[in-house]
Design a protein around this motif. Structure first.
Motif, PDB file in Angstrom:
ATOM      1  N   LEU A  45       0.836  -1.206   0.000  1.00  0.00           N
ATOM      2  CA  LEU A  45       0.000   0.000   0.000  1.00  0.00           C
ATOM      3  C   LEU A  45       0.874   1.260   0.000  1.00  0.00           C
ATOM      4  O   LEU A  45       0.615   2.210  -0.729  1.00  0.00           O
ATOM      5  N   TYR A  46       1.938   1.233   0.772  1.00  0.00           N
ATOM      6  CA  TYR A  46       2.884   2.356   0.831  1.00  0.00           C
ATOM      7  C   TYR A  46       3.476   2.624  -0.554  1.00  0.00           C
ATOM      8  O   TYR A  46       3.503   3.775  -1.023  1.00  0.00           O
ATOM      9  N   GLY A  47       3.947   1.577  -1.210  1.00  0.00           N
ATOM     10  CA  GLY A  47       4.520   1.731  -2.541  1.00  0.00           C
ATOM     11  C   GLY A  47       3.503   2.201  -3.568  1.00  0.00           C
ATOM     12  O   GLY A  47       3.801   3.056  -4.405  1.00  0.00           O
ATOM     13  N   MET A  48       2.298   1.679  -3.498  1.00  0.00           N
ATOM     14  CA  MET A  48       1.257   2.074  -4.441  1.00  0.00           C
ATOM     15  C   MET A  48       0.865   3.530  -4.224  1.00  0.00           C
ATOM     16  O   MET A  48       0.691   4.286  -5.187  1.00  0.00           O
ATOM     17  N   GLN A  49       0.757   3.948  -2.966  1.00  0.00           N
ATOM     18  CA  GLN A  49       0.414   5.340  -2.664  1.00  0.00           C
ATOM     19  C   GLN A  49       1.506   6.286  -3.148  1.00  0.00           C
ATOM     20  O   GLN A  49       1.215   7.363  -3.656  1.00  0.00           O
ATOM     21  N   ARG A  50       2.758   5.875  -2.989  1.00  0.00           N
ATOM     22  CA  ARG A  50       3.867   6.716  -3.455  1.00  0.00           C
ATOM     23  C   ARG A  50       3.830   6.880  -4.969  1.00  0.00           C
ATOM     24  O   ARG A  50       4.352   7.857  -5.494  1.00  0.00           O
ATOM     25  N   SER A  51       3.208   5.919  -5.664  1.00  0.00           N
ATOM     26  CA  SER A  51       3.058   5.994  -7.120  1.00  0.00           C
ATOM     27  C   SER A  51       1.795   6.766  -7.514  1.00  0.00           C
ATOM     28  O   SER A  51       1.449   6.814  -8.694  1.00  0.00           O
ATOM     29  N   GLY A  52       1.100   7.310  -6.522  1.00  0.00           N
ATOM     30  CA  GLY A  52      -0.093   8.102  -6.793  1.00  0.00           C
ATOM     31  C   GLY A  52      -1.383   7.310  -6.853  1.00  0.00           C
ATOM     32  O   GLY A  52      -2.419   7.839  -7.243  1.00  0.00           O
ATOM     33  N   LEU A  53      -1.339   6.041  -6.458  1.00  0.00           N
ATOM     34  CA  LEU A  53      -2.542   5.204  -6.492  1.00  0.00           C
ATOM     35  C   LEU A  53      -3.231   5.171  -5.139  1.00  0.00           C
ATOM     36  O   LEU A  53      -2.591   5.280  -4.099  1.00  0.00           O
ATOM     37  N   ARG A  54      -4.531   5.036  -5.200  1.00  0.00           N
ATOM     38  CA  ARG A  54      -5.327   4.773  -4.000  1.00  0.00           C
ATOM     39  C   ARG A  54      -6.093   3.496  -4.326  1.00  0.00           C
ATOM     40  O   ARG A  54      -7.212   3.540  -4.827  1.00  0.00           O
ATOM     41  N   PRO A  55      -5.446   2.334  -4.073  1.00  0.00           N
ATOM     42  CA  PRO A  55      -6.014   1.074  -4.563  1.00  0.00           C
ATOM     43  C   PRO A  55      -7.252   0.619  -3.798  1.00  0.00           C
ATOM     44  O   PRO A  55      -7.438   0.919  -2.617  1.00  0.00           O
ATOM     45  N   SER A  56      -8.061  -0.139  -4.513  1.00  0.00           N
ATOM     46  CA  SER A  56      -9.175  -0.832  -3.867  1.00  0.00           C
ATOM     47  C   SER A  56      -8.608  -2.064  -3.168  1.00  0.00           C
ATOM     48  O   SER A  56      -7.470  -2.464  -3.416  1.00  0.00           O
ATOM     49  N   GLN A  57      -9.418  -2.657  -2.326  1.00  0.00           N
ATOM     50  CA  GLN A  57      -8.990  -3.899  -1.674  1.00  0.00           C
ATOM     51  C   GLN A  57      -8.677  -4.952  -2.731  1.00  0.00           C
ATOM     52  O   GLN A  57      -7.711  -5.703  -2.596  1.00  0.00           O
TER      53      GLN A  57
END
Length: 160
Positions: A45-57
């Protein structure tokens, strides 16, 4: 290679290495209040957020390789601990988006540091994180992970 590993199949060795890694990460992140599975979720989640994503579950489940129901359970536990926020997905009323709270980002950064040190120790025999053998090993693992294991139903299972 240890005497216990000699003559072992590659599948057994992969399983043993994954178990060794899981146990080591569990022990390393326990002082931060995390399990290995929780670490996998918050670090991804940390890596995805740093890439600008707010992923779904669901997206996080696909990314981590964990079952969606398990990701939901982990997310609820992490939310109760104040590390993760679960918000309705504005584009899909059935989906939930995940993000790290401020506390979650702090704990995750510390956990990533601990796990990176552990990974460097694990990879020391291959030259450490930056070693040429580690690079080759990582490419080979990625190749295996990207190879589908689904077997067609019409292929008979070979009996011995």
């Amino acid at each position: 290679m240890s005497a216990a590993s000699e003559g072992s199949t590659p599948g057994f060795l992969v399983w043993r290495l994954s178990m060794k890694w899981r146990v080591a990460v569990d022990r390393a992140v326990a002082p931060l209040g995390l399990t290995h599975a929780q670490y996998s979720l918050v670090a991804s989640l940390y890596g995805m957020q740093r890439s600008g994503l707010r992923p779904s579950q669901r997206q996080l489940a696909d990314h981590t390789g964990l079952e969606p129901l398990y990701v939901s359970k982990l997310a609820r536990t992490l939310e109760a601990a104040g590390l993760v926020e679960r918000l309705p997905d504005p584009s899909d009323t059935r989906a939930v988006q995940l993000s790290l709270s401020d506390q979650g980002r702090d704990v995750t950064r510390r956990a990533i540091d601990v796990v990176q040190q552990l990974l460097d120790r694990l990879l020391e025999p291959l030259g450490g994180l930056e070693g040429r053998r580690t690079e080759v090993f990582s490419r080979e693992l990625a190749l295996l992970l990207n190879t589908p294991l689904d077997t067609p139903q019409d292929v008979p299972i070979k009996e011995e």
